[in-house]
Design a protein around this motif. Structure first.
Motif, PDB file in Angstrom:
ATOM      1  N   ALA A  67       0.849  -1.191   0.000  1.00 38.15           N
ATOM      2  CA  ALA A  67       0.000   0.000   0.000  1.00 38.15           C
ATOM      3  C   ALA A  67       0.882   1.237   0.000  1.00 38.15           C
ATOM      4  CB  ALA A  67      -0.919   0.010   1.222  1.00 38.15           C
ATOM      5  N   ASN A  68       0.614   2.163  -0.916  1.00 39.65           N
ATOM      6  CA  ASN A  68       1.336   3.429  -0.947  1.00 39.65           C
ATOM      7  C   ASN A  68       0.627   4.466  -0.077  1.00 39.65           C
ATOM      8  OD1 ASN A  68       3.229   2.478  -2.773  1.00 39.65           O
ATOM      9  ND2 ASN A  68       2.102   3.228  -4.555  1.00 39.65           N
ATOM     10  N   ILE A  69       1.385   5.148   0.756  1.00 46.28           N
ATOM     11  CA  ILE A  69       0.874   6.289   1.491  1.00 46.28           C
ATOM     12  C   ILE A  69       1.891   7.419   1.313  1.00 46.28           C
ATOM     13  CG2 ILE A  69      -0.381   4.863   3.146  1.00 46.28           C
ATOM     14  CD1 ILE A  69       1.851   5.408   5.179  1.00 46.28           C
ATOM     15  N   PRO A 292      12.028 -11.718  -7.950  1.00 44.07           N
ATOM     16  CA  PRO A 292      10.651 -11.342  -7.629  1.00 44.07           C
ATOM     17  C   PRO A 292      10.179 -10.161  -8.459  1.00 44.07           C
ATOM     18  CG  PRO A 292      11.871 -11.796  -5.629  1.00 44.07           C
ATOM     19  CD  PRO A 292      12.874 -11.822  -6.744  1.00 44.07           C
ATOM     20  N   PHE A 293       8.938 -10.244  -8.948  1.00 41.75           N
ATOM     21  CA  PHE A 293       8.377  -9.228  -9.834  1.00 41.75           C
ATOM     22  C   PHE A 293       7.288  -8.465  -9.093  1.00 41.75           C
ATOM     23  CE2 PHE A 293       6.439  -8.512 -14.339  1.00 41.75           C
ATOM     24  CZ  PHE A 293       7.139  -7.330 -14.464  1.00 41.75           C
ATOM     25  N   TYR A 294       7.421  -7.141  -9.084  1.00 42.62           N
ATOM     26  CA  TYR A 294       6.546  -6.224  -8.335  1.00 42.62           C
ATOM     27  C   TYR A 294       5.803  -5.360  -9.346  1.00 42.62           C
ATOM     28  CZ  TYR A 294       5.712  -2.277  -5.012  1.00 42.62           C
ATOM     29  OH  TYR A 294       5.173  -1.280  -4.235  1.00 42.62           O
ATOM     30  N   VAL A 295       4.491  -5.547  -9.478  1.00 44.72           N
ATOM     31  CA  VAL A 295       3.739  -4.848 -10.519  1.00 44.72           C
ATOM     32  C   VAL A 295       2.754  -3.842  -9.916  1.00 44.72           C
ATOM     33  CG1 VAL A 295       3.958  -6.703 -12.197  1.00 44.72           C
ATOM     34  CG2 VAL A 295       2.017  -6.716 -10.642  1.00 44.72           C
ATOM     35  N   LEU A 296       2.559  -2.743 -10.632  1.00 40.26           N
ATOM     36  CA  LEU A 296       1.591  -1.717 -10.257  1.00 40.26           C
ATOM     37  C   LEU A 296       0.302  -2.012 -11.009  1.00 40.26           C
ATOM     38  CD1 LEU A 296       0.874   0.956  -8.856  1.00 40.26           C
ATOM     39  CD2 LEU A 296       1.759   2.143 -10.855  1.00 40.26           C
ATOM     40  N   GLY A 297      -0.576  -2.752 -10.369  1.00 35.61           N
ATOM     41  CA  GLY A 297      -1.777  -3.227 -11.070  1.00 35.61           C
ATOM     42  C   GLY A 297      -1.497  -4.631 -11.598  1.00 35.61           C
ATOM     43  N   PRO A 298      -1.308  -4.753 -12.930  1.00 35.95           N
ATOM     44  CA  PRO A 298      -1.439  -3.704 -13.938  1.00 35.95           C
ATOM     45  C   PRO A 298      -2.896  -3.384 -14.277  1.00 35.95           C
ATOM     46  CG  PRO A 298      -0.863  -5.780 -14.978  1.00 35.95           C
ATOM     47  CD  PRO A 298      -0.838  -6.028 -13.504  1.00 35.95           C
ATOM     48  N   ALA A 319      -1.707 -11.275 -13.497  1.00 37.03           N
ATOM     49  CA  ALA A 319      -0.260 -11.206 -13.332  1.00 37.03           C
ATOM     50  C   ALA A 319       0.219 -12.171 -12.253  1.00 37.03           C
ATOM     51  CB  ALA A 319       0.165  -9.782 -12.989  1.00 37.03           C
ATOM     52  N   ALA A 320      -0.486 -12.211 -11.127  1.00 36.33           N
ATOM     53  CA  ALA A 320      -0.086 -13.107 -10.039  1.00 36.33           C
ATOM     54  C   ALA A 320      -0.198 -14.566 -10.461  1.00 36.33           C
ATOM     55  CB  ALA A 320      -0.934 -12.842  -8.800  1.00 36.33           C
ATOM     56  N   ALA A 321      -1.259 -14.907 -11.172  1.00 38.06           N
ATOM     57  CA  ALA A 321      -1.415 -16.289 -11.645  1.00 38.06           C
ATOM     58  C   ALA A 321      -0.301 -16.664 -12.606  1.00 38.06           C
ATOM     59  CB  ALA A 321      -2.773 -16.460 -12.310  1.00 38.06           C
ATOM     60  N   ALA A 322       0.215 -15.658 -13.344  1.00 39.98           N
ATOM     61  CA  ALA A 322       1.283 -15.914 -14.313  1.00 39.98           C
ATOM     62  C   ALA A 322       2.655 -15.960 -13.668  1.00 39.98           C
ATOM     63  CB  ALA A 322       1.260 -14.845 -15.399  1.00 39.98           C
ATOM     64  N   GLY A 323       2.750 -15.551 -12.381  1.00 39.83           N
ATOM     65  CA  GLY A 323       4.027 -15.630 -11.694  1.00 39.83           C
ATOM     66  C   GLY A 323       4.507 -14.357 -11.024  1.00 39.83           C
ATOM     67  N   ALA A 324       3.757 -13.249 -11.136  1.00 37.80           N
ATOM     68  CA  ALA A 324       4.133 -12.034 -10.405  1.00 37.80           C
ATOM     69  C   ALA A 324       4.035 -12.319  -8.907  1.00 37.80           C
ATOM     70  CB  ALA A 324       3.235 -10.868 -10.785  1.00 37.80           C
ATOM     71  N   ASP A 325       4.899 -11.691  -8.134  1.00 43.56           N
ATOM     72  CA  ASP A 325       5.050 -12.035  -6.721  1.00 43.56           C
ATOM     73  C   ASP A 325       4.545 -10.972  -5.753  1.00 43.56           C
ATOM     74  OD1 ASP A 325       6.934 -14.437  -7.295  1.00 43.56           O
ATOM     75  OD2 ASP A 325       7.904 -12.761  -8.303  1.00 43.56           O
ATOM     76  N   PHE A 326       4.338  -9.749  -6.251  1.00 38.98           N
ATOM     77  CA  PHE A 326       4.142  -8.602  -5.368  1.00 38.98           C
ATOM     78  C   PHE A 326       3.260  -7.612  -6.120  1.00 38.98           C
ATOM     79  CE2 PHE A 326       6.940  -5.321  -2.819  1.00 38.98           C
ATOM     80  CZ  PHE A 326       5.959  -5.213  -1.841  1.00 38.98           C
ATOM     81  N   LEU A 327       2.114  -7.278  -5.551  1.00 39.82           N
ATOM     82  CA  LEU A 327       1.183  -6.346  -6.185  1.00 39.82           C
ATOM     83  C   LEU A 327       1.167  -5.022  -5.426  1.00 39.82           C
ATOM     84  CD1 LEU A 327      -1.944  -8.654  -6.785  1.00 39.82           C
ATOM     85  CD2 LEU A 327       0.083  -8.361  -8.246  1.00 39.82           C
ATOM     86  N   CYS A 328       1.388  -3.933  -6.139  1.00 43.49           N
ATOM     87  CA  CYS A 328       1.188  -2.621  -5.534  1.00 43.49           C
ATOM     88  C   CYS A 328      -0.271  -2.247  -5.725  1.00 43.49           C
ATOM     89  CB  CYS A 328       2.085  -1.573  -6.192  1.00 43.49           C
ATOM     90  SG  CYS A 328       1.993   0.034  -5.366  1.00 43.49           S
ATOM     91  N   VAL A 348      -6.365  -1.690  -0.730  1.00 44.11           N
ATOM     92  CA  VAL A 348      -5.728  -2.871  -0.149  1.00 44.11           C
ATOM     93  C   VAL A 348      -6.601  -4.106  -0.345  1.00 44.11           C
ATOM     94  CG1 VAL A 348      -4.939  -3.961   1.993  1.00 44.11           C
ATOM     95  CG2 VAL A 348      -4.395  -1.556   1.548  1.00 44.11           C
ATOM     96  N   VAL A 349      -7.888  -3.973  -0.066  1.00 40.49           N
ATOM     97  CA  VAL A 349      -8.782  -5.130  -0.185  1.00 40.49           C
ATOM     98  C   VAL A 349      -8.843  -5.626  -1.631  1.00 40.49           C
ATOM     99  CG1 VAL A 349     -11.171  -5.901   0.023  1.00 40.49           C
ATOM    100  CG2 VAL A 349     -10.155  -4.524   1.839  1.00 40.49           C
ATOM    101  N   ALA A 350      -8.951  -4.696  -2.590  1.00 39.38           N
ATOM    102  CA  ALA A 350      -8.998  -5.100  -4.001  1.00 39.38           C
ATOM    103  C   ALA A 350      -7.721  -5.838  -4.395  1.00 39.38           C
ATOM    104  CB  ALA A 350      -9.202  -3.870  -4.886  1.00 39.38           C
ATOM    105  N   ALA A 351      -6.571  -5.333  -3.940  1.00 37.76           N
ATOM    106  CA  ALA A 351      -5.303  -5.995  -4.275  1.00 37.76           C
ATOM    107  C   ALA A 351      -5.188  -7.350  -3.591  1.00 37.76           C
ATOM    108  CB  ALA A 351      -4.130  -5.096  -3.891  1.00 37.76           C
ATOM    109  N   ARG A 352      -5.701  -7.459  -2.372  1.00 35.27           N
ATOM    110  CA  ARG A 352      -5.665  -8.755  -1.685  1.00 35.27           C
ATOM    111  C   ARG A 352      -6.538  -9.784  -2.403  1.00 35.27           C
ATOM    112  NH1 ARG A 352      -7.446  -8.898   4.059  1.00 35.27           N
ATOM    113  NH2 ARG A 352      -6.680 -11.047   3.827  1.00 35.27           N
TER     114      ARG A 352
END
Length: 428
Positions: A67-69, A292-298, A319-328, A348-352
């Protein structure tokens, strides 16, 4: 000092942080230790100030959510950001990034680190640019030393991972200028550095002096998050030559940092057509040797401002199903304003949701158990159990109360025609 990678390489004995990080993961400490030694996972830590909660990101682990603040020029209230921190933590964020650009940035950063129960990341180029402006200069008047000092200051304060836009090089800028992007550069850090390069004619100091960055990260056992300064800011710009060129540079830098015993995350897009997401994740994994791959969205469409927590959750799940590890996370305020408290929670809830859907898609061991448990509770019409075990109990409970049925055994959608109740009454 011996870093997490170096300890994993020598003898393969898990560190204390590795043991703590797998407490709620489908891996044991030894497996995480092997992944860290291979550069396919990182453990967020900092010897200057170890975070209260251990967090590991990478292959074989739960997809994590950031989560960005942070303050802006118009809203520079530290108390407001501490509220957002608490909201993000309570909503289930695994990490938080302080992206402050207004007020006393250093004091705000230290306050957030002091209060955080989860690892904190930052983008040091923001504070370096803001310091230049505070001196009556412009962002492009930053010196190379200013940029490196900012990184050291952040890491010395206890930041566990720093975004550094090392891939915005003179060569990459030439590739960008030869193309026909609609939105150009949308990364703030990427813009700072591109304008600095154009004004000075010099190479990006974060690239040219990358060995110094490695040394800073190694001193504190912090993680370098190699930023995607050329990430696409609209669907039409996705997967162009500039984006791929930068990713190739980041892959080479990843190898240098890894060889020096420093943990690395690679940052990614951005706005991506839904049909490209899997290919982009696989390309990163190939070029960056599984880092590890950290994506903004996408984000999968450009036309839904106010709902970009949804557009990003769609892309994040794929992206996560394809192997991304970290969602912003992306909030409903994306492209419109600084998010308020409620928008932070929704982001946060949407990303979770996206992260968990991705874990189901990649077949992460144990991920489906949660869904199976919820299904059994739903079949039994165990409303108390459902509200306790769902992803966002607060909202689920409020919706249930708002639409309270006359018959407490069912919901107000089907009422007496509830299929489960009919099946029970029919002896099935």
């Amino acid at each position: 000092m011996t870093t997490q990678i170096e300890q994993a390489r020598t003898g393969g004995r898990p560190t204390t942080e590795m043991v703590q990080a797998v407490e709620h993961e489908p891996l044991d400490p030894a497996a995480l230790c092997r992944l860290v030694a291979e550069g396919r996972a990182v453990v967020l830590t900092n010897t200057a100030r170890r975070p209260a909660g251990a967090c590991a990101i990478g292959t074989g682990l739960r997809t994590k959510v950031n989560a960005n603040i942070g303050t802006s020029h118009d809203y520079a209230d530290p108390a407001r950001e501490l509220r957002k921190l608490a909201i993000a933590e309570n909503a289930g964020a695994d990490t938080v990034m302080d992206l402050s650009t207004g007020g006393d940035i250093a004091a705000i950063r230290r306050t957030i680190i002091e209060h955080a129960r989860i690892p904190v990341g930052t983008v040091p180029i923001y504070s370096a640019g803001a310091d230049a402006v505070a001196r009556g200069q412009t962002v492009t008047d930053m010196t190379a030393d200013d940029m490196l000092r900012a990184v050291r200051s952040h890491v010395a304060d206890g930041v566990t991972f720093v975004t550094v836009h090392c891939g915005v090089t003179r060569s990459v800028i030439r590739t960008l200028d030869s193309g026909k992007r609609i939105c150009g550069i949308v990364s703030r850090g990427g813009t700072f550095l591109a304008q600095w390069i154009r004004r000075t004619g010099q190479e990006n100091p974060l690239f040219e002096r990358f060995d110094e960055l490695i040394g800073i990260a190694r001193e504190f056992d912090a993680t370098l998050s190699l930023g995607d300064g050329l990430r696409p800011g609209c669907l039409a710009d996705s997967m162009d030559a500039a984006q791929v060129h930068e990713l190739m540079v980041l892959g080479e830098l990843r190898d240098r940092a890894f060889a020096a015993g420093v943990q690395v995350i690679i940052e990614g897009p951005g706005h991506v057509p839904i049909g490209q997401i899997e290919a982009q994740v696989k390309l990163e994994k190939e070029l960056c040797h599984g880092a590890p791959f950290y994506v903004l969205g996408p984000l999968v469409t450009d036309v839904a401002p106010g709902y970009d927590h949804i557009t990003s959750a769609i892309g994040g799940a794929i992206a996560a199903a394809a192997g991304a590890d970290f969602l912003c996370y992306v909030t409903p305020a994306e492209h419109l304003s600084l998010p308020d408290d409620e928008q932070v929670r929704q982001g946060v809830v949407a990303a979770r949701i996206a992260a968990h859907a991705g874990d189901l898609g990649k077949g992460l061991p144990g991920a489906a158990d949660w869904d199976a448990e919820m299904s059994r509770l739903r079949r039994k019409r165990d409303w108390k159990g459902q509200l306790l075990r769902c992803l966002d109990p607060t909202v689920a409970r409020a919706v249930r109360e708002h639409g309270r049925p006359a018959d407490e055994e069912v919901c107000s959608m089907c009422g007496k025609y509830c299929v489960f109740k009919l099946a029970d009454e029919g002896g099935k």
